[in-house]
Enzyme design. Structure first.
Site, PDB file in Angstrom:
ATOM      1  N   GLU A   1       0.456  -1.637  -0.041  1.00  0.00           N
ATOM      2  CA  GLU A   1      -0.067   0.127  -0.361  1.00  0.00           C
ATOM      3  C   GLU A   1       1.096   1.086  -0.525  1.00  0.00           C
ATOM      4  O   GLU A   1       0.013   2.489  -0.689  1.00  0.00           O
ATOM      5  CB  GLU A   1      -1.139   0.079   1.280  1.00  0.00           C
ATOM      6  CG  GLU A   1      -2.449  -1.047   0.887  1.00  0.00           C
ATOM      7  CD  GLU A   1      -1.546  -1.878   1.472  1.00  0.00           C
ATOM      8  OE1 GLU A   1      -2.896  -3.239   1.111  1.00  0.00           O
ATOM      9  OE2 GLU A   1      -0.707  -2.922   1.425  1.00  0.00           O
TER      10      GLU A   1
ATOM     11  N   HIS B   1      -9.362  -5.396  11.361  1.00  0.00           N
ATOM     12  CA  HIS B   1     -10.134  -5.497   9.709  1.00  0.00           C
ATOM     13  C   HIS B   1     -11.885  -4.502  10.108  1.00  0.00           C
ATOM     14  O   HIS B   1     -12.226  -5.263   9.907  1.00  0.00           O
ATOM     15  CB  HIS B   1     -10.532  -7.302  10.150  1.00  0.00           C
ATOM     16  CG  HIS B   1      -8.880  -6.918   8.743  1.00  0.00           C
ATOM     17  ND1 HIS B   1      -8.731  -7.905   8.460  1.00  0.00           N
ATOM     18  CD2 HIS B   1      -7.124  -6.367   9.401  1.00  0.00           C
ATOM     19  CE1 HIS B   1      -7.717  -8.786   7.802  1.00  0.00           C
ATOM     20  NE2 HIS B   1      -6.557  -7.706   8.879  1.00  0.00           N
TER      21      HIS B   1
END
Length: 325
Positions: A60, A129
């Protein structure tokens, strides 16, 4: 009008804009060969080719940085994060480069990027998450933050985000990609920074955004049976925030409940509370109530997760509290 899924609204918005402007491209993990982790880019590789729909490594920080450099050189990237939890790996590029390069270059460089992907919880995915970072990004001057709650708004807002000359954080939900809704046959856009009164009422204002707003609608239906009329405002854009729509509603109802799927400390609801007490204090007939997640990491246990998340019952209790019922 026609009925499509949320994931199709995302795909249509990106595809329509990519047909309109060749400087736009999509990149992220599994966006090409796999048609997107949530199938939100289905068919785009076939239409636009591998130069404009790009599968990236699991890196990322790397591809967020590529997007910033690319945008500074005239392109308009759309960056998909599989979840904004993973965007933490690339947040240096978002905060220190994308958000600041226009000012630091004295306006010589714009940074037209859309960083998009799901936010907040999506079932039993564990603490790392299941986080909502809207307030993190909204705290940064130079970023715009958008969180749609339905199919129609998603498509119109995403098209506007892609056309915007500033970096936009566009936050979706894994639990909404299968939602269905109506969109027009022709092109349309929705301007950023404009909230929407989804349900008119006279007794209390409920402000929310994203998928958790569904709990507000459930609560409003229950409260209507008891003769309580709720006005529901969908922020849609977190930054810039539409203060006027909120204030006008509070001046009418004199009561405010804010529903947010995030931790309470430093939340969007805290910001709204400050704005309302500053600009509409004399109109309030009760203290403002906010409803958030519990102030802990998200639990994995389904029983605990149910207690951790805000729900319609919490909204009903908050509304009755501001009404002194």
């Amino acid at each position: 009008m026609r009925t499509i899924q949320f994931r199709e609204a995302v795909c249509e918005a990106m595809s329509e804009e990519m047909r309109r402007d060749e400087a736009i491209y999509l990149m992220g993990e599994e966006v090409a060969e796999y048609n997107g982790a949530y199938k939100a880019s289905k068919g785009m590789l076939d239409e636009f080719g591998a130069k404009r729909v790009i599968d990236t490594p699991i890196a990322e920080l790397g591809f967020a940085g590529i997007a910033v450099g690319s945008a500074m050189n005239g392109n308009r990237p759309i960056v998909e994060f599989m979840t904004f939890n993973f965007a933490l790996v690339g947040i240096d590029q978002i905060i220190n480069n994308a958000a600041k390069i226009r000012q630091m270059s004295a306006g010589q460089f714009n940074c037209p990027i859309v960083f998009r992907g799901p936010t907040a919880s999506a079932g039993q995915l564990g603490a790392t998450h299941s986080q909502a970072f809207e307030n993190w990004y909204a705290n940064i001057p130079g970023l715009k933050v958008v969180v749609p709650s339905n199919v129609y708004d998603c498509k119109g807002l995403l098209k506007s985000a892609i056309r915007d000359n500033d970096p936009v954080i566009f936050m979706e939900s894994e639990q909404m990609y299968g939602d269905k809704g109506e969109v027009p046959d022709g092109e349309y856009t929705i301007p950023l920074g404009v909230a929407d009164v989804k349900r008119e009422g006279k007794d209390v204002t409920i402000v929310s955004f994203g998928k958790i707003i569904k709990e507000a609608f459930i609560a409003a239906d229950e409260l209507e049976k008891e003769g309580i009329s709720c006005e529901i405002i969908d922020l849609r854009t977190i930054r810039p925030m539409d203060h006027d729509t909120i204030l006008n509603s509070v001046k009418k109802t004199n009561r405010l409940v804010i529903l947010e799927e995030a931790w309470p400390f430093g939340s969007i609801s805290s910001e709204i509370t400050y704005i309302v007490q500053e600009r509409a204090f004399d109109y309030l007939d009760a203290p403002i109530q906010r409803i958030t997640t519990a102030d802990t990491p998200a639990p994995y246990s389904p029983a605990l997760l149910k207690e951790w998340l805000p729900n319609a019952g919490d909204v009903v209790k908050a509304v009755k509290k501001v009404l002194y019922k």
